[in-house]
Motif scaffolding. Structure first.
Motif, PDB file in Angstrom:
ATOM      1  N   ASP A  81       0.868  -1.227   0.289  1.00  0.00           N
ATOM      2  CA  ASP A  81       0.213   0.030   0.019  1.00  0.00           C
ATOM      3  C   ASP A  81       0.865   1.386  -0.060  1.00  0.00           C
ATOM      4  OD1 ASP A  81       0.438  -1.018   2.474  1.00  0.00           O
ATOM      5  OD2 ASP A  81      -0.273   0.755   3.466  1.00  0.00           O
ATOM      6  N   LEU A  82       2.427   1.198   0.302  1.00  0.00           N
ATOM      7  CA  LEU A  82       2.941   2.243   0.435  1.00  0.00           C
ATOM      8  C   LEU A  82       3.548   2.387  -1.101  1.00  0.00           C
ATOM      9  CD1 LEU A  82       5.082   1.934   3.624  1.00  0.00           C
ATOM     10  CD2 LEU A  82       2.868   3.182   3.141  1.00  0.00           C
ATOM     11  N   ALA A  83       3.301   1.536  -1.995  1.00  0.00           N
ATOM     12  CA  ALA A  83       4.065   1.686  -3.375  1.00  0.00           C
ATOM     13  C   ALA A  83       3.286   2.962  -3.934  1.00  0.00           C
ATOM     14  CB  ALA A  83       3.797   0.478  -4.104  1.00  0.00           C
ATOM     15  N   TYR A 113       9.403   8.147   4.955  1.00  0.00           N
ATOM     16  CA  TYR A 113      10.453   8.073   4.231  1.00  0.00           C
ATOM     17  C   TYR A 113       9.959   8.037   2.695  1.00  0.00           C
ATOM     18  CZ  TYR A 113       8.986   3.143   4.035  1.00  0.00           C
ATOM     19  OH  TYR A 113       8.375   2.087   3.383  1.00  0.00           O
ATOM     20  N   ARG A 114      10.738   8.462   1.849  1.00  0.00           N
ATOM     21  CA  ARG A 114      10.533   8.310   0.291  1.00  0.00           C
ATOM     22  C   ARG A 114      11.659   7.462  -0.198  1.00  0.00           C
ATOM     23  NH1 ARG A 114      10.732  14.192  -0.902  1.00  0.00           N
ATOM     24  NH2 ARG A 114      11.653  14.246   1.168  1.00  0.00           N
ATOM     25  N   SER A 131       6.178   6.254   2.778  1.00  0.00           N
ATOM     26  CA  SER A 131       5.504   6.202   3.862  1.00  0.00           C
ATOM     27  C   SER A 131       5.249   7.714   4.591  1.00  0.00           C
ATOM     28  CB  SER A 131       6.291   5.337   5.092  1.00  0.00           C
ATOM     29  OG  SER A 131       5.795   5.068   6.288  1.00  0.00           O
ATOM     30  N   ALA A 132       4.358   8.069   4.941  1.00  0.00           N
ATOM     31  CA  ALA A 132       3.985   9.371   5.715  1.00  0.00           C
ATOM     32  C   ALA A 132       2.832   9.285   6.741  1.00  0.00           C
ATOM     33  CB  ALA A 132       3.527  10.250   4.578  1.00  0.00           C
ATOM     34  N   GLY A 133       2.647  10.069   7.490  1.00  0.00           N
ATOM     35  CA  GLY A 133       1.734  10.117   8.456  1.00  0.00           C
ATOM     36  C   GLY A 133       1.860   9.770   9.923  1.00  0.00           C
TER      37      GLY A 133
END
Length: 231
Positions: free
Chosen positions: A39-41, A125-126, A187-189
């Motif tokens: 889901d982070l893709a 992260y990115r 990934s954020a939040g």
């Protein structure tokens, strides 16, 4: 919104830990399909470019026989390829120039995610991963690539500094890696604590991580009264 990484569906471009539905980032082949936390893709070309443009250091992995190596390298994006450079005396760079398969990764750390448990604590992260084979650049294309690298890392310096000499160019390998097989994760939040941890008296949230320039320190041998770059 840019073109998707593989011509498939595109998404909004920001991953999170909410587990919502989003297109899978396949990045060209099944080798770059994100299997862990899919889901982070992010399946969006513009996000790939943004991550690569924001970074300065990549890790370039190559196998030499049975031994893998990961080299930290400066890089720059030039349209749909990445540029790296190294010494002609480097055994690993010579392998790369000869077409050895490689994996290049870029990671940007945006924050520390402080959860109410060790298990749920994480990072924002990115990151991008690129697979492929690099090719050596020569002639004017090589010099142009060195200028592109310089301008990405040190904006505005190329017009002020001495260009590479013929001897320096001969000692330098400049390689290009096409952005044909890629994946991106974002990934954020806030933390994703389970409900039964929410009453714990523990501070939770995100501590942002930022990169900043410090105060320029002049070379002791500087012979001219010049201002430092305004970065």
């Amino acid at each position: 919104m840019g073109a998707p990484l593989t011509g498939g569906p595109s998404s909004a471009g920001a991953g999170d830990r909410d587990g919502g539905s989003r297109p899978r980032a396949v990045g060209g082949t099944d080798r770059t399909r994100v299997r862990r936390l899919p889901d982070l893709a992010v399946d969006d070309r513009a996000t790939l470019h943004a991550v690569l443009d924001a970074g300065r250091v990549a890790h370039l992995a190559i196998a030499d026989g049975d031994q893998p190596y990961a080299l930290p390298v400066a890089y720059a994006r030039d349209e749909e390829r990445l540029l790296v450079h190294g010494s002609t005396g480097s055994r690993l760079f010579r392998h790369l120039a000869a077409g050895a398969p490689a994996c290049l990764t870029v990671t940007l750390l945006d924050g520390l995610v402080l959860a109410r448990s060790a298990f749920e604590s994480s990072m924002n992260y990115r990151c991008a991963m690129v697979l492929g084979r690099l090719t050596a650049l020569t002639g004017d294309e090589k010099l142009d690539a060195l200028e592109r690298l310089s301008e990405h890392l040190l904006p505005g310096r190329w017009a002020e500094i001495r260009p590479p000499s013929a001897k320096e160019l001969a000692a330098t390998l400049v390689l290009a890696l096409p952005l044909d097989e890629c994946s991106v994760k974002v990934s954020a939040g806030p933390p994703d604590d389970p409900d039964d941890d929410l009453d714990r008296p523990v501070w939770a949230g995100v501590v942002p991580v930022v990169e900043a320039y410090g105060i320029p320190q002049p070379d002791p041998r500087l012979r001219h009264d010049l201002p430092p770059p305004e970065w």
